[in-house]
Design a protein around this motif. Structure first.
Motif, PDB file in Angstrom:
ATOM      1  N   GLY A  94      61.818  54.793  18.472  1.00 35.75           N
ATOM      2  CA  GLY A  94      62.385  56.033  17.946  1.00 35.75           C
ATOM      3  C   GLY A  94      62.282  57.163  18.946  1.00 35.75           C
ATOM      4  N   GLN A  95      61.091  57.287  19.552  1.00 37.75           N
ATOM      5  CA  GLN A  95      60.879  58.368  20.522  1.00 37.75           C
ATOM      6  C   GLN A  95      61.791  58.200  21.741  1.00 37.75           C
ATOM      7  N   VAL A  96      61.920  56.948  22.228  1.00 37.38           N
ATOM      8  CA  VAL A  96      62.765  56.689  23.410  1.00 37.38           C
ATOM      9  C   VAL A  96      64.204  57.102  23.124  1.00 37.38           C
ATOM     10  N   LEU A  97      64.703  56.692  21.966  1.00 41.42           N
ATOM     11  CA  LEU A  97      66.105  56.994  21.664  1.00 41.42           C
ATOM     12  C   LEU A  97      66.297  58.484  21.368  1.00 41.42           C
ATOM     13  N   PRO A 123      64.683  52.455  14.104  1.00 39.24           N
ATOM     14  CA  PRO A 123      63.800  53.398  14.793  1.00 39.24           C
ATOM     15  C   PRO A 123      63.512  54.638  13.938  1.00 39.24           C
ATOM     16  N   ARG A 124      62.246  55.051  13.958  1.00 37.38           N
ATOM     17  CA  ARG A 124      61.853  56.221  13.163  1.00 37.38           C
ATOM     18  C   ARG A 124      61.298  57.309  14.074  1.00 37.38           C
ATOM     19  N   HIS A 125      60.996  58.458  13.483  1.00 34.18           N
ATOM     20  CA  HIS A 125      60.394  59.610  14.188  1.00 34.18           C
ATOM     21  C   HIS A 125      61.174  59.902  15.474  1.00 34.18           C
ATOM     22  N   ILE A 126      62.498  59.972  15.313  1.00 28.67           N
ATOM     23  CA  ILE A 126      63.367  60.058  16.492  1.00 28.67           C
ATOM     24  C   ILE A 126      63.141  61.336  17.296  1.00 28.67           C
ATOM     25  N   ILE A 149      77.483  68.560  21.948  1.00 31.39           N
ATOM     26  CA  ILE A 149      76.721  69.075  20.799  1.00 31.39           C
ATOM     27  C   ILE A 149      76.779  68.044  19.662  1.00 31.39           C
ATOM     28  N   LEU A 150      77.972  67.476  19.454  1.00 31.93           N
ATOM     29  CA  LEU A 150      78.129  66.458  18.405  1.00 31.93           C
ATOM     30  C   LEU A 150      77.297  65.212  18.671  1.00 31.93           C
ATOM     31  N   LEU A 151      76.979  65.014  19.956  1.00 31.98           N
ATOM     32  CA  LEU A 151      76.214  63.823  20.338  1.00 31.98           C
ATOM     33  C   LEU A 151      74.880  63.747  19.585  1.00 31.98           C
ATOM     34  N   ILE A 152      74.265  64.919  19.339  1.00 31.74           N
ATOM     35  CA  ILE A 152      72.944  64.903  18.676  1.00 31.74           C
ATOM     36  C   ILE A 152      73.060  64.338  17.246  1.00 31.74           C
ATOM     37  N   PRO A 153      73.881  64.936  16.345  1.00 34.72           N
ATOM     38  CA  PRO A 153      73.917  64.360  14.987  1.00 34.72           C
ATOM     39  C   PRO A 153      74.529  62.955  14.942  1.00 34.72           C
ATOM     40  N   LEU A 154      75.624  62.745  15.689  1.00 33.31           N
ATOM     41  CA  LEU A 154      76.260  61.419  15.623  1.00 33.31           C
ATOM     42  C   LEU A 154      75.378  60.364  16.293  1.00 33.31           C
ATOM     43  N   ILE A 174      71.626  55.787  15.924  1.00 29.99           N
ATOM     44  CA  ILE A 174      70.287  55.210  16.118  1.00 29.99           C
ATOM     45  C   ILE A 174      69.773  54.655  14.783  1.00 29.99           C
ATOM     46  N   ARG A 175      69.970  55.446  13.713  1.00 27.75           N
ATOM     47  CA  ARG A 175      69.489  55.012  12.401  1.00 27.75           C
ATOM     48  C   ARG A 175      70.200  53.742  11.926  1.00 27.75           C
ATOM     49  N   SER A 176      71.473  53.607  12.323  1.00 30.67           N
ATOM     50  CA  SER A 176      72.193  52.398  11.864  1.00 30.67           C
ATOM     51  C   SER A 176      72.262  51.346  12.970  1.00 30.67           C
ATOM     52  N   SER A 177      71.344  51.433  13.938  1.00 27.24           N
ATOM     53  CA  SER A 177      71.413  50.531  15.091  1.00 27.24           C
ATOM     54  C   SER A 177      71.275  49.060  14.686  1.00 27.24           C
ATOM     55  N   GLY A 178      70.473  48.800  13.639  1.00 27.69           N
ATOM     56  CA  GLY A 178      70.293  47.409  13.202  1.00 27.69           C
ATOM     57  C   GLY A 178      71.633  46.790  12.839  1.00 27.69           C
TER      58      GLY A 178
END
Lengths: 501, 152
Positions: free
Chosen positions: A106-109, A236-239, A368-373, A378-382
């Motif tokens: 999470g931290q890396v991503l 990944p958590r605690h991004i 700027i959009l890169l952060i939320p998208l 990352i959250r749906s990476s699985g």
């Protein structure tokens, strides 16, 4: 004046159609970037048939948004499965994966997405500052200067291309020869058409790009089918935890790497992947903790991931100012714009300033959009990593076939796509870079046209190529670039001789 | 020494010679100066030189490691390549008779099955992909996709 342009540009970008294009292109970029084996250049090539039917701004906005997202998304499989999603993440894949094994995916991503956005914004800023300044200088350029500039661009593509320079040169010559097919500019003579009417207009650029980057990647993927080994089954958590500390600690590294990224991006033939490798090496040299690099350290990730996104803005500088692409994606872009009758160059800074400002605004918006998208990706990476290539590759091939057909409604173009796909596949399988082929196709007509115009203008007196001040400087640059391989060869030979003797 | 590189060098030289011979038949400018043939001739000369250098580099490496591909692919994987080429050729020759819909579903489904997809899942995926592509290109971008004798 500048303020007015900016306001008009923002209102253009804010049009629902453009915003929707940016959003869809962003999601597409994240998807392609996150799948190992599919590159951002392939994503651009497959986007081309759609951009061909769009207005110039949404077409450029789609490419800007897609590439920013795809280059970051390459970090996701690099971190989770130790396979870079795009070649731009290859430099720091080992560090990402080692940290994942320590439970820090999470931290890396989080660091990846934040530093990519910062690098991308710094790249956009450089584009906004450098492009108008260079365009002002380029206003006085004539066919002599454009000839040398294109030669310089082509030479740079060979010198900085990955692999051996001889192979780069062969790739370039192939691209240039492809560009000579069709009606010639001096006498209107059909060259290498063999009586085929479809070839009189030249080899169609779009199917050629789809073949070189789309079909060749499908071929490569069906040849190397690799199973993904996911290091962690949890999303990944605690991004973003501790991100401020990391950014503050390495702020100078981010700045340095972004500058490296912009400079490498400006060089024709070198793009985000080479920028990441060089930024990694420079960060390692400058770091007091160099021994930790490659074993799970966050510093090289911060540096290299900033550089690869900054390189994107850099690549647009020569593309917009001189019409000389800085990387494969901008080469594709220039090809599309030229097919739409819009030739990039210093004149568009005078004639279409609002369009240029709109491109700058898109760059900023995309980063700027890169952060939320990016966070959502990352959250749906699985889910992204579970997409099976057995289903995906035939669908990519279908898009390639229909995309190639769509431009002229011609099955001949599907054949061009197939031949170029096989060419790209064979070249890459033998370590010959494909980027110089594209640069050759795009810059070939520029080199020839400017050379022929110049010599006809001066009644074949070649003197002016060397005596005009800017021409002479550019010529010197090209000579230095040609001399560099010989110089390094003799230096290597000398050192090996002195070592053995 | 890598066979692939030798082939690339050889093909580069052969292509250069072929191009050069073809350009000898190109017309000159009215004032007698070289015209359409000049640029391809220069390119052919450089290509031939580079081809020779690549071959020379490979032959001088003969005593070193054998080189070659880093990964050894099985016969099945190479057959996959032929399948990809086959479905593209199939589309080129059949789509105008069978129409876009049928040809596209068949080629994508067949390729999915070849790559190891499940039969039903593959059929559903290729149907969905083809309908989406049809909607996007035919309805949104107004590209006249091949209709075939049945009209779809």
């Amino acid at each position: 004046m500048m303020y007015e342009y900016l306001v008009q540009a923002i209102s253009l970008v804010a049009e629902p159609c453009t915003l929707l294009t940016i959003l869809v292109a962003s999601i597409y970029g994240l998807f392609v970037g996150a799948i190992p084996g599919l590159t951002a250049t392939m994503a651009a090539a497959l986007l081309v048939p759609f951009t061909f039917f769009m207005e110039p701004l949404p077409a450029m906005a789609a490419i800007v948004a897609m590439e920013a997202m795809a280059i970051f998304a390459g970090d996701i499989p690099a971190t989770l499965v130790r396979m870079p999603g795009t070649p731009s993440s290859a430099a720091y894949t080992d560090d990402c994966y080692a940290l994942t094994k320590q439970g820090k995916a999470g931290q890396v991503l989080g660091v990846g997405v934040t530093c990519s956005a910062i690098g991308g914004l710094l790249g956009a800023l450089s584009l906004m500052v450098a492009a108008p300044l260079l365009a002002e200088c380029a206003m006085s350029f004539t066919s002599f200067e454009y000839f040398w500039l294109a030669v310089l661009g082509l030479s740079s593509a060979v010198v900085v291309s990955s692999g051996s320079m001889v192979k780069g040169a062969i790739a370039l010559m192939l691209g240039l020869l492809i560009s000579t097919v069709g009606i010639d500019i001096t006498l209107g003579y059909p060259r290498f058409t063999f009586g085929n009417v479809e070839l009189t207009g030249g080899i169609n650029f779009i199917p050629a790009m789809i073949g070189l980057f789309g079909v060749s990647e499908v071929l490569r993927n069906v040849l190397h089918s690799e199973e993904l080994q996911v290091a962690t089954s949890e999303a990944p958590r605690h991004i973003f935890s501790g991100i401020a500390t990391v950014v503050r600690r390495y702020k100078m590294g981010i700045l340095r790497s972004s500058i490296i990224g912009v400079v490498i991006g400006i060089l024709p033939g070198a793009g985000a992947d080479i920028a990441a490798w060089i930024a990694y090496a420079v960060t390692k040299n400058a770091s007091p903790e160099a021994d930790k690099f490659g074993q799970g350290h966050i510093e090289p990730i911060v540096g290299a991931t900033s550089a690869n996104n900054a390189a994107l803005g850099g690549a647009w500088v020569p593309a917009l100012v001189f019409g000389i692409p800085g990387d494969s994606i901008t080469a594709i872009l220039i090809g599309v714009l030229m097919m739409k009758g819009l030739r990039p160059g210093p004149m568009i800074f005078e004639q279409q300033p609002v369009l240029l400002y709109a491109v700058y605004v898109t760059f900023i918006l995309a980063n700027i959009l890169l952060i939320p998208l990016g966070y959502l990706a990352i959250r749906s990476s699985g889910m992204l990593l579970r997409v099976s290539k057995n289903y995906l590759l035939p669908i990519i091939l279908l898009f390639s076939i229909v995309g190639s057909f769509a431009i002229n409604n011609s099955l001949f173009d599907v054949g061009v796509m197939l031949v170029m796909g096989l060419l790209g596949f064979y070249l890459e399988a033998n370590g010959v870079p494909v980027a110089p082929v594209v640069l050759g196709i795009v810059l070939g007509p520029i080199v020839e046209q400017n050379f022929m115009i110049s010599v006809i203008k001066t009644h074949w007196s070649l003197w002016e190529f060397f005596t005009r001040p800017v021409s002479a400087v550019l010529c010197l640059g090209a000579l230095l670039m040609w001399g560099y391989p010989l110089f390094s060869y003799f230096r290597k030979r000398k050192s090996s001789l002195s070592a053995s003797g | 020494m890598r066979i692939g590189e030798l082939v690339i060098g050889g093909v580069a030289i052969a292509l250069a010679v072929f191009v050069f011979i073809l350009t000898l038949g190109f017309p000159q400018l009215p004032d007698g100066h070289p015209g359409p043939g000049l640029f391809p001739q220069l390119l052919a000369i450089i290509l031939a030189i580079m081809g020779l250098v690549l071959i020379g580099q490979n032959l001088s490496k003969r005593d070193l490691s054998p080189g070659g591909e880093e990964k050894a692919e099985g016969r099945e994987e190479w057959v996959n390549i032929l399948w990809v080429i086959g479905v593209i050729l199939c589309y080129m020759f059949i789509s105008e008779i069978a129409g876009f819909m049928i040809t596209a579903v068949v080629i994508s489904w067949v390729l999915m099955l070849r790559l190891g997809a499940a039969r039903l899942k593959g059929f559903v995926a290729s149907m969905a992909a083809v309908l989406f592509v049809y909607w996007l290109f035919s309805q949104v971008l107004l590209v006249p996709l091949p209709l075939g004798v049945m009209g779809y």
